[in-house]
Design a protein around this motif. Structure first.
Motif, PDB file in Angstrom:
ATOM      1  N   GLU A  14      22.615 114.448  25.285  1.00  0.00           N
ATOM      2  CA  GLU A  14      22.912 113.262  26.103  1.00  0.00           C
ATOM      3  C   GLU A  14      22.068 113.262  27.373  1.00  0.00           C
ATOM      4  O   GLU A  14      21.524 112.244  27.776  1.00  0.00           O
ATOM      5  N   MET A  15      21.945 114.463  27.953  1.00  0.00           N
ATOM      6  CA  MET A  15      21.217 114.580  29.208  1.00  0.00           C
ATOM      7  C   MET A  15      19.731 114.271  28.998  1.00  0.00           C
ATOM      8  O   MET A  15      19.132 113.496  29.734  1.00  0.00           O
ATOM      9  N   VAL A  16      19.137 114.856  27.978  1.00  0.00           N
ATOM     10  CA  VAL A  16      17.711 114.638  27.731  1.00  0.00           C
ATOM     11  C   VAL A  16      17.455 113.178  27.393  1.00  0.00           C
ATOM     12  O   VAL A  16      16.521 112.555  27.909  1.00  0.00           O
ATOM     13  N   ALA A  17      18.306 112.610  26.535  1.00  0.00           N
ATOM     14  CA  ALA A  17      18.113 111.221  26.129  1.00  0.00           C
ATOM     15  C   ALA A  17      18.193 110.298  27.357  1.00  0.00           C
ATOM     16  O   ALA A  17      17.421 109.354  27.493  1.00  0.00           O
TER      17      ALA A  17
ATOM     18  N   GLY B 241      20.333 113.547  19.981  1.00  0.00           N
ATOM     19  CA  GLY B 241      21.478 114.316  19.520  1.00  0.00           C
ATOM     20  C   GLY B 241      21.378 115.791  19.861  1.00  0.00           C
ATOM     21  O   GLY B 241      20.525 116.216  20.638  1.00  0.00           O
ATOM     22  N   GLY B 242      22.280 116.557  19.282  1.00  0.00           N
ATOM     23  CA  GLY B 242      22.315 117.995  19.508  1.00  0.00           C
ATOM     24  C   GLY B 242      22.952 118.356  20.839  1.00  0.00           C
ATOM     25  O   GLY B 242      23.228 117.501  21.682  1.00  0.00           O
ATOM     26  N   MET B 243      23.178 119.643  21.023  1.00  0.00           N
ATOM     27  CA  MET B 243      23.780 120.108  22.258  1.00  0.00           C
ATOM     28  C   MET B 243      22.866 119.789  23.429  1.00  0.00           C
ATOM     29  O   MET B 243      21.654 119.988  23.325  1.00  0.00           O
TER      30      MET B 243
ATOM     31  N   SER C 156      18.573 105.865  24.028  1.00  0.00           N
ATOM     32  CA  SER C 156      20.010 105.886  23.788  1.00  0.00           C
ATOM     33  C   SER C 156      20.322 106.706  22.552  1.00  0.00           C
ATOM     34  O   SER C 156      19.517 106.843  21.654  1.00  0.00           O
ATOM     35  N   MET C 157      21.530 107.241  22.544  1.00  0.00           N
ATOM     36  CA  MET C 157      21.973 108.057  21.428  1.00  0.00           C
ATOM     37  C   MET C 157      22.451 107.162  20.292  1.00  0.00           C
ATOM     38  O   MET C 157      22.557 105.964  20.428  1.00  0.00           O
ATOM     39  N   GLY C 158      22.784 107.799  19.191  1.00  0.00           N
ATOM     40  CA  GLY C 158      23.145 107.049  17.996  1.00  0.00           C
ATOM     41  C   GLY C 158      24.490 106.366  18.057  1.00  0.00           C
ATOM     42  O   GLY C 158      25.287 106.613  18.950  1.00  0.00           O
ATOM     43  N   ARG C 159      24.686 105.539  17.056  1.00  0.00           N
ATOM     44  CA  ARG C 159      25.922 104.797  16.785  1.00  0.00           C
ATOM     45  C   ARG C 159      26.791 104.537  18.005  1.00  0.00           C
ATOM     46  O   ARG C 159      26.439 103.735  18.839  1.00  0.00           O
ATOM     47  N   GLY C 160      27.916 105.286  18.112  1.00  0.00           N
ATOM     48  CA  GLY C 160      28.913 105.064  19.151  1.00  0.00           C
ATOM     49  C   GLY C 160      28.317 104.750  20.508  1.00  0.00           C
ATOM     50  O   GLY C 160      28.620 103.730  21.113  1.00  0.00           O
ATOM     51  N   ALA C 161      27.420 105.586  20.960  1.00  0.00           N
ATOM     52  CA  ALA C 161      26.955 105.481  22.326  1.00  0.00           C
ATOM     53  C   ALA C 161      25.844 104.457  22.506  1.00  0.00           C
ATOM     54  O   ALA C 161      25.582 104.027  23.612  1.00  0.00           O
TER      55      ALA C 161
ATOM     56  N   ALA D 184       4.973 107.086  15.844  1.00  0.00           N
ATOM     57  CA  ALA D 184       5.011 107.627  17.206  1.00  0.00           C
ATOM     58  C   ALA D 184       6.395 108.207  17.434  1.00  0.00           C
ATOM     59  O   ALA D 184       7.376 107.478  17.543  1.00  0.00           O
ATOM     60  N   MET D 185       6.461 109.535  17.478  1.00  0.00           N
ATOM     61  CA  MET D 185       7.756 110.210  17.553  1.00  0.00           C
ATOM     62  C   MET D 185       8.059 110.647  18.982  1.00  0.00           C
ATOM     63  O   MET D 185       7.177 111.140  19.688  1.00  0.00           O
ATOM     64  N   THR D 186       9.300 110.472  19.381  1.00  0.00           N
ATOM     65  CA  THR D 186       9.764 110.963  20.672  1.00  0.00           C
ATOM     66  C   THR D 186      10.921 111.912  20.438  1.00  0.00           C
ATOM     67  O   THR D 186      11.912 111.531  19.814  1.00  0.00           O
ATOM     68  N   ASN D 187      10.788 113.123  20.930  1.00  0.00           N
ATOM     69  CA  ASN D 187      11.873 114.089  20.798  1.00  0.00           C
ATOM     70  C   ASN D 187      12.733 114.055  22.057  1.00  0.00           C
ATOM     71  O   ASN D 187      12.484 114.782  23.014  1.00  0.00           O
ATOM     72  N   ALA D 188      13.733 113.173  22.043  1.00  0.00           N
ATOM     73  CA  ALA D 188      14.631 113.061  23.198  1.00  0.00           C
ATOM     74  C   ALA D 188      15.818 114.005  23.007  1.00  0.00           C
ATOM     75  O   ALA D 188      16.986 113.605  23.121  1.00  0.00           O
ATOM     76  N   THR D 189      15.529 115.256  22.696  1.00  0.00           N
ATOM     77  CA  THR D 189      16.575 116.268  22.547  1.00  0.00           C
ATOM     78  C   THR D 189      16.138 117.527  23.291  1.00  0.00           C
ATOM     79  O   THR D 189      14.989 117.632  23.729  1.00  0.00           O
TER      80      THR D 189
END
Ligand code: C2O
Ligand code: CU
Length: 494
Positions: free
Chosen positions: A348-351, A343-345, A357-362, A416-421
């Protein structure tokens, strides 16, 4: 970003205010009840008041016992703390004892561990000081606003055998967004802050003042307890020619070591205990500079050396703190739980780069890249869901916080955390301290105990701990605007 106002406080005034707080006049301990001598009692009243961050200007703020920070609560390891809270605010509140391993019912999370304390109501918190260390307290209800308005204070639990120093000093770092007229900016929780790096302000305070000088003496050894109470600002402090030694992180002892690259980094909610030998020359000044944000370096405060040295060379007293009674996780035998932040500004690109994948909708699947971008944009424009943990943005206000992870009690667990932002996140787990065991697959040098770990953009961090404290515990980003934008979850220990 805005520039920092020139410090208006004279050295004399700052030293006087520091001395006044050192006398204990600010710490209204009630007498301990005779039956339990080892019990500390204090009352905290949350109310609207006025402060002078940059004298002579006065402004409205929300305060504990009329000051910011609130009173420094200080007790010894093994004692019991009892805090009677009066809520004189115009809205609900709670108090969370950040980093303290309290029983679940004392954790201060509204609608999860307690009913919020209504306006005009009171509540009594009571728990044992199991671990020594540097902790703090703050509201956990609308904390992005209540903390930003000034509700926070230090909680110091002294070791039975503390390290020897000349002075034990607390610097609680605050960050304020002030308007031109010197009032607090009322734009709490705005969309821009939520989607970017939170409410980074324009005025940094130490113990509620914009400081000029901090008086020291050559040869003096100081234990400096740094607490980052900002809602979003990350600090990277450079002590100009001094060689601070880190002896504790988030209250928990660590093998004494020099900070990486000489910078003492604190994300929101984090604490660092330093030993600093004042090695400058008598009568000199040295600037402490914050260098975390490139291009936005600023002078936080000057160390102002007295004309008379205390001693000619630094003392050689031992630096290591006694360990706290933390259960050692069995990392090899522990189940591994994957937790992904999205998430965040620019998220989408980082994820996409990181294959997450991003949350819910996507996350639903077959959407092409363009559609998924559109989905993200739509979501951002239509709801407050900005940040996702394993695809879910929590909605605190709905009071519907289903546990995301169930952790078997008294067993070891790896998260195990991944910061895909594209942003930093200081990730906090309630009720436990954890070891930070690896970053991007590399074991950490100190296997440090923390309760809040700063995770850089695109970084992978593994933590491990024994889930020995039963209950429903918050796991969230401590950029409080990110938390408000959904970046929180509940872990159930049972
Ligand atoms: Cu310092 Cu969940 O909080
Ligand atoms: Cu965050």
């Amino acid at each position: 970003m805005s520039r920092y106002p020139a410090p208006a406080l004279t050295r004399r005034a700052f030293i006087a205010s520091a001395a006044a707080s050192a006398t204990g006049a600010m710490f209204p301990f009630l007498p301990a009840s005779p039956a339990t001598a080892a019990q500390h009692e204090i009352s905290l009243r949350a109310a609207i008041g006025r402060v002078r961050l940059v004298p002579p200007g006065e402004m409205a703020a929300w305060l504990y016992n009329g000051t910011v920070p609130g009173p420094e609560i200080r007790l010894r390891q093994g004692e019991r703390l009892r805090v009677a809270v009066d809520n004189a605010l115009p809205e609900e509140t709670t108090i969370h004892w950040h980093g303290v391993r309290v029983p679940n019912a004392m954790d201060g999370v509204p609608n999860l561990t307690q009913k919020p304390i209504g306006a005009g109501e009171s509540f009594v918190y009571e728990f044992d000081a199991t671990d020594a260390g540097t902790f703090w307290y703050h509201p956990h209800h609308k904390s992005f606003e209540q903390v930003a308005r000034g509700l926070y204070g230090p909680l110091i639990i002294e070791e039975l055998e503390p390290v020897r120093v000349d002075r034990d000093v607390t610097w609680m770092l605050g960050d304020w967004r002030l308007t031109k007229s010197g009032a607090i900016s009322e734009d709490f929780g705005n969309r821009h802050d939520i989607h970017h790096n939170g409410r980074v302000g324009n005025t940094v305070t130490i113990n509620g003042r914009v400081p000029d000088g901090f008086a020291v003496r050559k040869g003096e050894r100081i234990r400096l307890r740094l607490i980052n109470a900002a809602t979003a600002r990350i600090f990277g402090l450079d002590f100009a020619g001094h060689e601070p030694v880190v002896i504790a992180l988030d209250g928990q002892p660590v093998a004494p070591h020099a900070p990486d690259n000489g910078l003492v980094v604190l994300g929101p909610a984090m604490r660092v205990d330093l030993i600093i030998d004042m090695n400058g020359s008598a009568g000199s000044r040295a600037a402490v500079t914050d260098r975390f944000y490139e291009g936005l370096e600023f002078r936080l405060v000057d160390l102002v050396y007295d004309a008379t040295p205390l001693r000619e060379r630094a003392p050689d007293w031992p630096l290591a703190l006694p360990a706290n009674p933390l259960p050692e996780p069995d990392v090899k035998g522990a189940p591994r739980n994957e937790v992904v932040f999205t998430g965040g500004m620019m998220g989408e690109m980082v994820a996409r780069d990181m294959g997450e994948s991003m949350g819910r909708g996507a996350s639903g699947g077959k959407m092409g890249h363009t559609n998924s971008m559109m989905g993200g944009m739509m979501r951002m424009m239509t709801s407050s869901a900005a940040w996702f943990i394993n695809g879910v943005a929590a909605d605190e206000a709905s009071h519907d916080m289903k546990p995301m992870l169930a952790l078997a009690k008294d067993r070891s667990h790896v998260i195990a955390m991944t910061n895909a932002t594209a942003w930093h996140h200081p990730i906090h787990l309630h009720g436990h301290s954890f070891r930070v065991i690896s970053r991007n697959g590399q074991p950490t040098r100190h296997q440090e105990w923390q309760d809040t770990v700063l995770v850089s953009p695109r970084e992978k961090v593994e933590i491990a701990f024994v889930a020995d404290n039963p209950g429903d515990w918050m796991f969230h980003c401590h950029v409080l605007e990110h938390q408000a934008g959904g970046m929180m979850a509940v872990f159930r220990v049972a």
